[in-house]
Design an enzyme around this catalytic site. Structure first.
Site, PDB file in Angstrom:
ATOM      1  N   GLU A   1      58.194  16.297 -12.497  1.00 35.15           N
ATOM      2  CA  GLU A   1      57.227  17.293 -12.000  1.00 35.15           C
ATOM      3  C   GLU A   1      56.916  17.080 -10.516  1.00 35.15           C
ATOM      4  OE1 GLU A   1      52.772  19.171 -12.870  1.00 35.15           O
ATOM      5  OE2 GLU A   1      53.395  17.349 -13.912  1.00 35.15           O
TER       6      GLU A   1
ATOM      7  N   LYS B   1      59.434  20.448 -14.468  1.00 36.47           N
ATOM      8  CA  LYS B   1      58.157  21.165 -14.455  1.00 36.47           C
ATOM      9  C   LYS B   1      57.828  21.462 -13.002  1.00 36.47           C
ATOM     10  CE  LYS B   1      53.313  21.003 -15.912  1.00 36.47           C
ATOM     11  NZ  LYS B   1      52.297  20.390 -16.778  1.00 36.47           N
TER      12      LYS B   1
END
Length: 291
Positions: free
Chosen positions: A172, A209
């Site tokens: 992420e 993500k």
């Protein structure tokens, strides 16, 4: 779990607020800081909030692929089962664990992750609870090539250790929605991610993500990469309405929302009101994830 994460319908629920973000999460839920005393009571309250969400009949494995937990949530129980075990055994929702320890101070237009001491032991505990994968967040503030390269280098260094342990990492590297050159930062980030993805062995895969992109097809090349199980989008501070609209236009990307998922929920709601509000949120996010 692998089949569900890679091909299942639905989205990822991010329920992983840690110490720094928990007061804000409780405040949005209608619990002010002057109503509790100390971290222990704060974490008890946030676990009650998460338990209420997870045990709601509308929080189901038909619409939710996976849920990301905070370490302390993993170590607690829901209805007599460990939280991760409850998710999979009762709800058929794949459990992930947040493993980062927060963000370092800004440098080169980014915030790297702080060191993660004890990572190997934490991964062993996660496996013992039946956790499938992990999540770790960095933050891109500016379109600085050196900083973005450093973020991705760090993410994949840790991802390698997580894969070695038998877990699947969610990588992420968030681009701040207020980044003054957000589209440029996203292009630089994609370029850096592709370099590392190309270097992964054929038997290794990750979940990405990422921030909802400025270009509707901004994650197209990442979606097509054979080492990417799934591309998920964080809400990043957008309202649920805007996050859902941006997600709807980002074909192939599913949600991994936190604040946007719980927007409008309140401790003061009756159970019927709470379930209805959560159901509406889940359905809006599920529908946008299906495009």
């Amino acid at each position: 779990m692998l089949a569900k994460v890679s091909t299942g319908a639905g989205f990822i629920a991010a329920l992983d607020q840690s110490g720094g973000s928990t007061p804000g999460a409780l405040r949005r839920y209608g619990i002010e800081e002057d109503s509790y005393s100390g971290e222990e009571e704060m974490f008890d309250l946030v676990h009650q909030m998460r338990t209420r969400i997870i045990t709601s009949p509308v929080f189901d494995g038909e619409r939710i692929l996976a849920a990301i937990l905070f370490e302390q949530t993993m170590d607690r129980e829901i209805d007599g089962l460990g939280s991760a075990e409850y998710l999979w055994q009762r709800k058929h929702i794949v459990p992930f664990l947040k493993v980062d320890k927060g963000l370092a101070e800004p440098a080169d237009g980014v915030r790297l992750m702080k060191p993660v001491p004890g990572l190997d032991a934490l991964l062993e505990r996660a496996l013992s609870h039946g956790v499938f994968g992990t999540k770790m967040r960095s933050l891109v503030l500016e379109a600085d090539p050196a900083g973005i390269d450093a973020v991705v280098d760090q993410q994949f260094e840790l991802a390698g250790r997580i894969l070695d342990a038998g877990l699947v990492p969610i990588v992420e590297p968030e681009v701040d929605i207020h980044c003054p050159q957000k589209a440029t930062a996203e292009e630089l980030l994609e370029r850096a991610l592709l370099v590392h993805l190309d270097a992964l062995a054929e038997d290794r895969s990750v979940v990405l993500k990422l921030t909802l992109p400025e270009a509707d097809d901004g994650h197209r090349r990442l979606l097509a990469h054979p080492r990417v199980l799934r591309v998920a989008a964080l809400s990043g501070g957008y309202s649920r309405e805007e996050a859902v609209e941006r997600l709807r236009r980002a074909e192939g990307v599913i949600a991994s929302f936190s604040r946007a998922l719980t927007e409008g929920l309140s401790a003061q709601m009756s159970q019927a009101e709470f379930d209805a509000a959560l159901d509406a949120s889940i359905e809006a996010i599920r529908a946008a994830s299906a495009t």
